[in-house]
Write a protein that holds these residues in place. Structure first.
Motif, mmCIF file in Angstrom:
data_model
loop_
_atom_site.group_PDB
_atom_site.id
_atom_site.type_symbol
_atom_site.label_atom_id
_atom_site.label_comp_id
_atom_site.label_asym_id
_atom_site.label_seq_id
_atom_site.Cartn_x
_atom_site.Cartn_y
_atom_site.Cartn_z
ATOM 1 N N LEU A 61 0.852 -1.184 0.000
ATOM 2 C CA LEU A 61 0.000 0.000 0.000
ATOM 3 C C LEU A 61 0.889 1.237 0.000
ATOM 4 O O LEU A 61 1.873 1.308 0.746
ATOM 5 N N THR A 62 0.538 2.214 -0.814
ATOM 6 C CA THR A 62 1.326 3.436 -0.903
ATOM 7 C C THR A 62 0.488 4.621 -0.462
ATOM 8 O O THR A 62 -0.645 4.793 -0.910
ATOM 9 N N PHE A 63 1.059 5.437 0.419
ATOM 10 C CA PHE A 63 0.406 6.649 0.892
ATOM 11 C C PHE A 63 1.320 7.829 0.565
ATOM 12 O O PHE A 63 2.547 7.730 0.683
ATOM 13 N N SER A 64 0.711 8.924 0.172
ATOM 14 C CA SER A 64 1.493 10.088 -0.250
ATOM 15 C C SER A 64 1.122 11.319 0.566
ATOM 16 O O SER A 64 -0.054 11.592 0.810
ATOM 17 N N ALA A 65 2.159 12.066 0.959
ATOM 18 C CA ALA A 65 1.971 13.347 1.650
ATOM 19 C C ALA A 65 2.537 14.485 0.819
ATOM 20 O O ALA A 65 2.920 15.526 1.350
ATOM 21 N N LYS A 66 2.586 14.301 -0.499
ATOM 22 C CA LYS A 66 3.209 15.295 -1.365
ATOM 23 C C LYS A 66 2.435 16.605 -1.418
ATOM 24 O O LYS A 66 2.963 17.618 -1.867
ATOM 25 N N GLY A 67 1.198 16.594 -0.966
ATOM 26 C CA GLY A 67 0.441 17.836 -0.904
ATOM 27 C C GLY A 67 0.744 18.669 0.324
ATOM 28 O O GLY A 67 0.244 19.789 0.454
ATOM 29 N N SER A 68 1.574 18.154 1.233
ATOM 30 C CA SER A 68 1.946 18.903 2.428
ATOM 31 C C SER A 68 2.915 20.026 2.067
ATOM 32 O O SER A 68 3.673 19.919 1.099
ATOM 33 N N ALA A 69 2.902 21.100 2.858
ATOM 34 C CA ALA A 69 3.744 22.246 2.524
ATOM 35 C C ALA A 69 3.892 23.160 3.724
ATOM 36 O O ALA A 69 3.108 23.109 4.676
ATOM 37 N N ASP A 70 4.925 23.993 3.660
ATOM 38 C CA ASP A 70 5.098 25.097 4.595
ATOM 39 C C ASP A 70 5.024 26.384 3.784
ATOM 40 O O ASP A 70 6.032 26.815 3.216
ATOM 41 N N PRO A 71 3.848 27.001 3.687
ATOM 42 C CA PRO A 71 3.709 28.191 2.841
ATOM 43 C C PRO A 71 4.609 29.348 3.266
ATOM 44 O O PRO A 71 4.999 30.161 2.423
ATOM 45 N N ALA A 72 4.953 29.411 4.548
ATOM 46 C CA ALA A 72 5.782 30.515 5.026
ATOM 47 C C ALA A 72 7.241 30.348 4.613
ATOM 48 O O ALA A 72 7.958 31.340 4.420
ATOM 49 N N TYR A 73 7.685 29.096 4.475
ATOM 50 C CA TYR A 73 9.081 28.820 4.100
ATOM 51 C C TYR A 73 9.086 27.739 3.013
ATOM 52 O O TYR A 73 9.511 26.602 3.242
ATOM 53 N N PRO A 74 8.630 28.063 1.813
ATOM 54 C CA PRO A 74 8.439 27.027 0.774
ATOM 55 C C PRO A 74 9.731 26.412 0.256
ATOM 56 O O PRO A 74 9.689 25.343 -0.345
ATOM 57 N N LEU A 75 10.887 27.066 0.463
ATOM 58 C CA LEU A 75 12.141 26.547 -0.082
ATOM 59 C C LEU A 75 12.851 25.604 0.881
ATOM 60 O O LEU A 75 13.888 25.039 0.534
ATOM 61 N N HIS A 76 12.312 25.441 2.077
ATOM 62 C CA HIS A 76 12.942 24.559 3.062
ATOM 63 C C HIS A 76 12.244 23.204 3.081
ATOM 64 O O HIS A 76 11.136 23.041 2.580
ATOM 65 N N GLY A 77 12.911 22.238 3.680
ATOM 66 C CA GLY A 77 12.410 20.873 3.684
ATOM 67 C C GLY A 77 11.385 20.601 4.772
ATOM 68 O O GLY A 77 11.138 21.431 5.657
ATOM 69 N N LEU A 78 10.812 19.412 4.691
ATOM 70 C CA LEU A 78 9.833 18.957 5.671
ATOM 71 C C LEU A 78 10.256 17.600 6.204
ATOM 72 O O LEU A 78 10.922 16.817 5.522
ATOM 73 N N ARG A 79 9.864 17.304 7.436
ATOM 74 C CA ARG A 79 10.076 15.977 8.013
ATOM 75 C C ARG A 79 8.708 15.331 8.206
ATOM 76 O O ARG A 79 7.771 15.967 8.684
ATOM 77 N N PHE A 80 8.606 14.049 7.815
ATOM 78 C CA PHE A 80 7.333 13.327 7.849
ATOM 79 C C PHE A 80 7.432 12.177 8.847
ATOM 80 O O PHE A 80 8.289 11.302 8.717
ATOM 81 N N ASN A 81 6.566 12.182 9.824
ATOM 82 C CA ASN A 81 6.541 11.108 10.821
ATOM 83 C C ASN A 81 5.183 10.417 10.752
ATOM 84 O O ASN A 81 4.151 11.034 11.016
ATOM 85 N N THR A 125 6.644 18.337 10.042
ATOM 86 C CA THR A 125 7.415 19.376 10.721
ATOM 87 C C THR A 125 8.256 20.135 9.708
ATOM 88 O O THR A 125 8.918 19.537 8.865
ATOM 89 N N SER A 126 8.206 21.458 9.796
ATOM 90 C CA SER A 126 9.034 22.287 8.921
ATOM 91 C C SER A 126 10.458 22.321 9.456
ATOM 92 O O SER A 126 10.692 22.420 10.661
ATOM 93 N N LEU A 127 11.423 22.266 8.546
ATOM 94 C CA LEU A 127 12.839 22.332 8.919
ATOM 95 C C LEU A 127 13.393 23.744 8.780
ATOM 96 O O LEU A 127 14.591 23.962 8.871
ATOM 97 N N ALA A 128 12.504 24.713 8.603
ATOM 98 C CA ALA A 128 12.959 26.068 8.301
ATOM 99 C C ALA A 128 13.217 26.908 9.542
ATOM 100 O O ALA A 128 14.242 27.570 9.643
ATOM 101 N N ALA A 129 12.306 26.919 10.466
ATOM 102 C CA ALA A 129 12.370 27.870 11.568
ATOM 103 C C ALA A 129 13.089 27.291 12.773
ATOM 104 O O ALA A 129 13.178 26.082 12.955
ATOM 105 N N SER A 130 13.624 28.198 13.603
ATOM 106 C CA SER A 130 14.305 27.763 14.819
ATOM 107 C C SER A 130 13.309 27.232 15.842
ATOM 108 O O SER A 130 13.616 26.330 16.608
ATOM 109 N N ARG A 131 12.105 27.780 15.853
ATOM 110 C CA ARG A 131 11.072 27.258 16.756
ATOM 111 C C ARG A 131 10.258 26.190 16.012
ATOM 112 O O ARG A 131 10.085 26.269 14.797
#
Length: 238
Positions: A61-81, A125-131
């Motif tokens: 079974l394949t599940f996709s989270a490709k629609g997830s995003a950080d609109p405030a920091y679109p050029l930074h990565g995301l972590r998926f748990n 989780t966004s990898l962009a911000a310090s908080r």
């Protein structure tokens, strides 16, 4: 125009009182300030809030989270748990070799039981911000031994659309699903966000029963989020 993130905007309302001759006899004005805050992280599991899956196939079974995003920091990565729980027993389903940097999740069908409801949780989780900036979404998964078609919508989960352009959404069978063919399946497109009437003739250039859902230019309201889904099932005899 759309208000931009982090922008500060001052608006003034002026009210003028006039007599029956149209002459001004008084006025007042109010100024207020609008500060646009950053948008939150968005977590999206393709397929919507619930999904029926067949355990009769050999492919994972394949599940996709490709629609997830950080609109405030679109050029930074995301972590998926990801996590998966049996809702009846509260038992967690093991998911070895989980890649936190991948927006896709593969689960072996043989670790699941038939006629059971599971809850899939995705924490982005966004990898962009310090908080910490993160959000959570869920998908309810029901399993069956029946053979059912597995499809995907070909266009990306999230799109920024120019209202002047024609938009086409297409439904296709998953490559691993060799049991069905598209001509043997009935299709019904639905606006699951509930803010667009697909039966309005000014909206579509196609039928809601076609493989392709084709929107007319200017059919979609600017600045609005729309969610679409398609129900697919085999044609029944007779």
């Amino acid at each position: 125009r759309v208000l931009e993130m982090y922008g500060q905007y001052a608006f003034q309302i002026l009210a003028v009182t006039r007599d029956h001759h149209g002459n001004s006899v008084g006025s007042t004005n109010v100024t207020f300030l609008v500060i646009v805050e950053e948008e939150p992280v968005k977590a999206v599991i393709s397929g919507g809030s619930s999904r029926l899956v067949s355990l009769s196939k050999a492919s994972p079974l394949t599940f996709s989270a490709k629609g997830s995003a950080d609109p405030a920091y679109p050029l930074h990565g995301l972590r998926f748990n990801w996590s998966l729980v049996d809702l009846k027993t509260s038992a967690s389903i093991p998911m070895p070799n989980l890649n936190l940097s991948s927006a896709s999740l593969n689960i072996r069908r043989d670790v699941l039981h038939s006629n059971v409801t599971y809850l899939l949780e995705l924490n982005v989780t966004s990898l962009a911000a310090s908080r910490p900036r993160h959000t959570v979404t869920f998908q309810r998964i029901r399993t069956t031994d029946d053979s059912i078609p597995e499809v995907e919508i070909l266009t990306a989960v999230k799109l920024n659309v120019n209202i002047r352009d024609k938009l086409v959404l297409s439904v296709v069978l998953e490559p691993s699903d060799a049991e069905f063919n598209e001509t043997s399946l009935s299709k019904v497109w639905i606006c699951t966000s509930g803010n667009l009437n697909l039966s309005d003739p000014s909206i579509l250039k196609s039928s809601t029963n076609d493989r392709n859902l084709i929107f007319k230019p200017y059919a979609l309201l600017p600045g609005t989020d729309f969610v679409f889904s398609v129900r697919v099932r085999p044609f029944t005899a007779g």
